[in-house]
Write an enzyme that holds these catalytic residues in place. Sequence first.
Site, PDB file in Angstrom:
ATOM      1  N   ASP A  10     148.786 113.753  68.726  1.00  0.00           N
ATOM      2  CA  ASP A  10     149.394 112.441  68.617  1.00  0.00           C
ATOM      3  C   ASP A  10     150.385 112.535  67.438  1.00  0.00           C
ATOM      4  O   ASP A  10     150.286 113.443  66.612  1.00  0.00           O
ATOM      5  CB  ASP A  10     148.281 111.419  68.334  1.00  0.00           C
ATOM      6  N   ASP A  12     152.167 109.468  65.382  1.00  0.00           N
ATOM      7  CA  ASP A  12     151.958 108.496  64.301  1.00  0.00           C
ATOM      8  C   ASP A  12     150.486 108.477  63.891  1.00  0.00           C
ATOM      9  O   ASP A  12     149.617 108.193  64.702  1.00  0.00           O
ATOM     10  CB  ASP A  12     152.395 107.102  64.790  1.00  0.00           C
TER      11      ASP A  12
HETATM   12  P1  B16 Z   1     157.695 102.780  69.997  1.00  0.00           P
HETATM   13  P2  B16 Z   1     151.634 107.325  68.474  1.00  0.00           P
HETATM   14  C1  B16 Z   1     152.597 104.834  68.581  1.00  0.00           C
HETATM   15  O1  B16 Z   1     152.758 106.169  68.177  1.00  0.00           O
HETATM   16  C2  B16 Z   1     152.381 103.956  67.355  1.00  0.00           C
HETATM   17  O2  B16 Z   1     151.157 104.295  66.734  1.00  0.00           O
HETATM   18  C3  B16 Z   1     152.333 102.509  67.771  1.00  0.00           C
HETATM   19  O3  B16 Z   1     152.183 101.680  66.628  1.00  0.00           O
HETATM   20  C4  B16 Z   1     153.621 102.156  68.507  1.00  0.00           C
HETATM   21  O4  B16 Z   1     153.594 100.808  68.961  1.00  0.00           O
HETATM   22  C5  B16 Z   1     153.787 103.101  69.701  1.00  0.00           C
HETATM   23  O5  B16 Z   1     153.806 104.443  69.251  1.00  0.00           O
HETATM   24  C6  B16 Z   1     155.071 102.832  70.468  1.00  0.00           C
HETATM   25  O6  B16 Z   1     156.164 103.123  69.634  1.00  0.00           O
HETATM   26  O7  B16 Z   1     157.892 101.316  69.792  1.00  0.00           O
HETATM   27  O8  B16 Z   1     158.456 103.641  69.016  1.00  0.00           O
HETATM   28  O9  B16 Z   1     157.932 103.201  71.431  1.00  0.00           O
HETATM   29  O10 B16 Z   1     150.480 107.060  67.557  1.00  0.00           O
HETATM   30  O11 B16 Z   1     151.258 107.266  69.939  1.00  0.00           O
HETATM   31  O12 B16 Z   1     152.379 108.585  68.109  1.00  0.00           O
HETATM   32 MG    MG Z   2     148.618 107.562  66.501  1.00  0.00          MG
END
Ligand code: B16
Ligand code: MG
Length: 220
Positions: A10, A12
Amino acid sequence: MPQISAFIFDLDGVITDTAEYHYRAWKRLADEEGLPFSREDNEALRGVSRRESLLRLLKGKVLPEAQMEEYMARKNAYYRAFLTQITAADLLEGVADFLAQARAHGLKLGIGSASKNARDVLNGLGITDQFDAIGDGYSVSRTKPAPDLFVWVAGRLGVPPAECVVFEDAEAGIAAARECGMYSVGIGDPARVGAADLILPNLAGAQVDHILSRLANLAH
Ligand code: B16
Ligand code: MG
């Protein structure tokens, strides 16, 4: 001894901490629209898609689709302004070393992120070329906890799901990994990732050897 051929990360919360930027972007939108939103509320958005994040932020309030789209676009513009500042210094501690160890073991490496901005984040961090496959918010339509994204990444890596280990900081991500028979390593708070096969506070000092042997001892 089970064969493990790939690690899927993953983004974030595991490789870098963009949660703070997501929080500030949602908070600005929420303030502009007079919607209550706290750091605690933000924890429930970890790892979930942009649309699901907005639904959770709205706490049951129903909006027309066009307004939902406008809110998501505005939040994303605020978020992307932060992304321009991301550099290799934003890699979480221990990540560079852990990726190098995994490569030295001959493991394939993939990214499985819900974010549609994942490629820009990886480019800012300077690590795009370290991955054999990158799954992001555009790769599949069903988001975590559906297993689709991790299955998609495994397919791109050419590795059966049962030979993959997922590293995740979100409850939905651990559920997705378990659903498709992958091993899971939870990163961070056990209250979130308690269902994982192994739990680590972060990747600082993590040893690939040690993780592989602990997973090998599990009945899977
Ligand atoms: P975006 P991950 C996620 O990343 C984030 O943790 C989450 O907070 C966010 O809403 C989601 O990506 C979508 O992100 O708006 O940039 O498409 O943890 O899956 O790497
Ligand atoms: Mg994450």
